[in-house]
Design a protein around this motif. Structure first.
Motif, short mmCIF file in Angstrom:
data_model
loop_
_atom_site.label_atom_id
_atom_site.label_comp_id
_atom_site.label_asym_id
_atom_site.label_seq_id
_atom_site.Cartn_x
_atom_site.Cartn_y
_atom_site.Cartn_z
N SER A 75 0.83 -1.20 0.00
CA SER A 75 0.00 0.00 0.00
C SER A 75 0.87 1.25 0.00
N ALA A 76 0.26 2.37 -0.42
CA ALA A 76 0.98 3.65 -0.39
C ALA A 76 1.34 4.03 1.04
N GLY A 77 0.48 3.63 2.00
CA GLY A 77 0.78 3.91 3.40
C GLY A 77 2.04 3.22 3.86
N ALA A 78 2.27 1.98 3.36
CA ALA A 78 3.48 1.25 3.75
C ALA A 78 4.73 1.93 3.20
N VAL A 79 4.69 2.39 1.95
CA VAL A 79 5.84 3.08 1.36
C VAL A 79 6.09 4.40 2.10
N THR A 80 5.01 5.12 2.41
CA THR A 80 5.16 6.37 3.15
C THR A 80 5.81 6.13 4.51
N ARG A 81 5.35 5.08 5.20
CA ARG A 81 5.93 4.76 6.51
C ARG A 81 7.42 4.41 6.37
N TRP A 82 7.78 3.67 5.34
CA TRP A 82 9.17 3.28 5.12
C TRP A 82 10.03 4.51 4.82
N LEU A 83 9.51 5.41 4.00
CA LEU A 83 10.27 6.61 3.65
C LEU A 83 10.43 7.54 4.84
N GLN A 84 9.46 7.55 5.75
CA GLN A 84 9.58 8.35 6.95
C GLN A 84 10.71 7.83 7.84
N ALA A 85 10.85 6.50 7.86
CA ALA A 85 11.92 5.89 8.67
C ALA A 85 13.25 5.88 7.93
N ASN A 86 13.19 5.93 6.58
CA ASN A 86 14.40 5.88 5.77
C ASN A 86 14.35 7.01 4.73
N PRO A 87 14.58 8.24 5.16
CA PRO A 87 14.46 9.38 4.24
C PRO A 87 15.35 9.23 3.02
N ALA A 88 14.80 9.53 1.87
CA ALA A 88 15.57 9.45 0.62
C ALA A 88 16.46 10.67 0.50
N ALA A 89 17.74 10.45 0.18
CA ALA A 89 18.69 11.55 0.04
C ALA A 89 18.27 12.48 -1.09
N HIS A 90 18.35 13.80 -0.81
CA HIS A 90 18.06 14.85 -1.80
C HIS A 90 16.58 14.90 -2.21
N TYR A 91 15.70 14.29 -1.42
CA TYR A 91 14.26 14.34 -1.70
C TYR A 91 13.52 14.71 -0.42
N ARG A 92 12.33 15.30 -0.60
CA ARG A 92 11.43 15.50 0.53
C ARG A 92 10.09 14.86 0.24
N LEU A 93 9.55 14.21 1.25
CA LEU A 93 8.25 13.56 1.11
C LEU A 93 7.16 14.56 1.46
N ILE A 94 6.37 14.94 0.47
CA ILE A 94 5.28 15.90 0.67
C ILE A 94 3.99 15.24 0.18
N GLY A 95 3.12 14.89 1.11
CA GLY A 95 1.90 14.17 0.74
C GLY A 95 2.24 12.82 0.17
N THR A 96 1.82 12.55 -1.04
CA THR A 96 2.12 11.27 -1.70
C THR A 96 3.16 11.46 -2.80
N LEU A 97 3.98 12.53 -2.68
CA LEU A 97 5.01 12.79 -3.69
C LEU A 97 6.38 12.91 -3.04
N ILE A 144 9.70 14.82 -3.79
CA ILE A 144 10.09 15.94 -4.64
C ILE A 144 11.56 16.26 -4.36
N SER A 145 12.31 16.40 -5.43
CA SER A 145 13.74 16.66 -5.27
C SER A 145 13.98 18.05 -4.67
N GLU A 146 15.06 18.19 -3.92
CA GLU A 146 15.41 19.48 -3.34
C GLU A 146 15.66 20.52 -4.43
N GLN A 147 16.19 20.07 -5.56
CA GLN A 147 16.45 20.98 -6.67
C GLN A 147 15.13 21.56 -7.20
N LYS A 148 14.09 20.69 -7.35
CA LYS A 148 12.79 21.17 -7.83
C LYS A 148 12.18 22.14 -6.82
#
Length: 520
Positions: free
Chosen positions: A430-452, A454-458
């Motif tokens: 589920s999207a909730g599972a991916v969101t939970r994983w990304l919250q625990a494992n933040p992606a480098a150079h990206y920010r999680l905003i809602g269900t997206l 988004i790169s820091e550059q953007k």
């Protein structure tokens, strides 16, 4: 069904069978002529049609067969009154006028009464006379007629004949190959009590009849007969019923057995009418309304699917589904002791997870504590809170379990904007599972905003464009974010540290302001 006086059946040695009309030439010819007679009388009075139909009741065919075919054709006919004014209103006006006279004996007096009444109604005397008894059965006009073909007419007659016989069934047992969902949905819709046994790849269904429970109530007998079309629509079926026959003073039971291999071609179900969703009780209906009003993202399904319960199958009252997670709710209200014992037996053997059972507190509640699943006791209505809490816990548990299965090596984090829903589909979670994983494992150079993601550059590009806005109006800011390909501009605006300052309720006059000390 047909009127009971049109039933044609043969009884011998404790067995009974309906006498079906065969699909032979002379029977097809009879059906064709009856259809043509109706078609020729479209726009004419029912009385004329009745007189022409009577010519078919001769010595060649059993009058019960002819009248039975006519009864089926009447279902395809629409008879309506043709009048210039409501017939009851017309009669009331005429009778009121007639009361002004001592006697209305002569034709001249009758004409005077009609003329005076017609004048007050604003129509002509002829129009009043045409309207006066236009709602009488013989005066009704055949306005529309959409019949089956001759072959289908005979097949529908044979089906109705069988239903008429089943109207007096004490018990009904059948097996069906396929069409189970519709059969069981129909069983519940009709309010029939039944048990189901699994035999090999088929289900054997036992339906209690009206005599055994309600002393031959017509409503239950009619419901039992209405079940037949759903059975007949299965690719193969067998049916056994015990029918109450004989005279009222000396009733006896006879057995009816039907097999699709022998009679399927003789029976035809007319196009089924779409029926609205029906609940077994007001308790279930109230629960469905209240739960759906919460809009929790769970899909509530009525009688969702068949579940295994030992040698039997079980159909829960409700199913909940969200992101592939399922749960079930059974509402247990008042029924007979025997029925409750069967229900308890199946609940104990039910092989399913995520089961909730709502039990009326007036029942013997202690027995339900032995049942697998969460038992909720209720008074008059099923409480929402324990159901909602259970579903939230189930959703959270599932999200945690799915998050543990995510393979970081398969997460394709490329591009300035990444849809979390798409990542979830690729991981089969589920999207909730991916969101939970990304919250625990933040992606480098990206920010999680809602269900997206988004790169820091953007985000930097967007921030610069927002700062350059003249006037800083809300519509202009949202437009900038949307131009950068982002579907949730309000959430992006908030994530970048902006607040909206409203001047009234018009969004066009609202402006944005950057909060101090909020990093990009």
């Amino acid at each position: 069904m047909l009127p009971s006086n049109l039933l044609i059946a043969r009884s011998r040695s404790g067995k009974i069978k309906p006498v079906y009309a065969p699909l032979e030439e002379r029977y097809l010819e009879l059906a064709s002529r009856l259809i043509e007679t109706y078609e020729a009388h479209v726009g004419k009075r029912q009385g004329e049609l009745v007189r022409h139909r009577q010519q078919f009741e001769d010595d060649v065919f059993d009058y019960r067969l002819v009248r039975g075919l006519i009864a089926v054709l009447d279902r395809s006919a629409v008879f309506e009154p043709r009048s210039h004014i409501a017939p009851k209103k017309a009669r009331r006006e005429v009778f009121t006028e007639a009361n002004r006279y001592a006697l209305v004996e002569t034709n001249e007096t009758k004409r005077e009464v009609i003329a005076q009444a017609a004048s007050r109604l604003g129509i002509s005397p002829l129009q009043l006379e045409e309207s006066l008894w236009s709602d009488a059965e013989d005066e009704l006009v055949l306005e529309r007629f959409a019949p089956p073909g001759p072959r289908e007419l005979i097949q529908q007659y044979n089906l109705s004949l069988t239903q008429t016989l089943l109207f007096k069934a004490v018990s009904l047992e059948f097996t069906a190959g396929g069409n189970y969902q519709r059969i069981f949905r129909r069983l519940k819709y009709l309010g029939l009590m039944y048990t189901v046994e699994q035999v090999g790849g088929l289900y054997r269904v036992f339906v209690d009849g009206p005599v055994s429970l309600f002393k031959m109530t017509e409503r239950y007998g009619t419901s039992l007969a209405k079940l037949l079309p759903s059975i007949v629509e299965a690719r193969e079926w067998r049916l056994k019923a015990h029918i109450l026959g004989g005279e009222r003073q000396a009733p006896k039971l006879v057995e009816l057995e039907l097999d699709s291999d022998k009679v399927k071609e003789l029976l035809k179900v007319p196009a089924a009418e779409e029926t609205r969703e029906r609940f077994d009780s007001s308790v279930e209906a109230a629960f469905a309304r209240s739960f759906n009003a919460l809009r929790l993202g769970w899909t509530l399904k009525r009688e969702p699917e068949l579940l295994t319960a030992g040698r039997y199958v079980f159909i829960p009252d409700f199913g909940f589904e969200k992101n592939g997670v399922k749960a079930y709710l059974e509402v247990v209200g008042f029924w007979t002791d025997e029925y409750l014992q069967k229900k308890l037996g199946k609940l104990r053997e039910l092989d399913v997870e995520n089961l909730l059972i709502a039990v009326d507190r007036t029942l013997s509640c202690a027995k339900f504590k032995e049942v697998k699943g969460l038992v909720i006791f209720y008074d008059k209505k099923v409480p929402l809170k324990p159901v909602v809490d259970y579903l939230k816990q189930l959703e959270e548990k599932t999200i945690m379990q799915q998050a543990e299965t995510i393979d970081s090596t398969r997460l394709g984090l490329t591009g300035d904007v990444i849809d979390v829903v798409q990542l979830a589909d690729e991981q089969s979670v589920s999207a909730g599972a991916v969101t939970r994983w990304l919250q625990a494992n933040p992606a480098a150079h990206y920010r999680l905003i809602g269900t997206l993601l988004i790169s820091e550059q953007k985000l930097g590009v967007i921030a610069e464009r927002l700062e350059a806005l003249e006037g800083g109006t809300l519509p202009a800011a949202l437009s900038v974010i949307e131009e950068e390909g982002l579907s949730s501009p309000e959430k992006v605006l908030e994530a970048l540290g902006y607040v909206v300052e409203w001047r009234g309720l018009d969004p066009d006059s609202a402006t944005i302001r950057k909060q101090p000390n909020v990093p990009l």
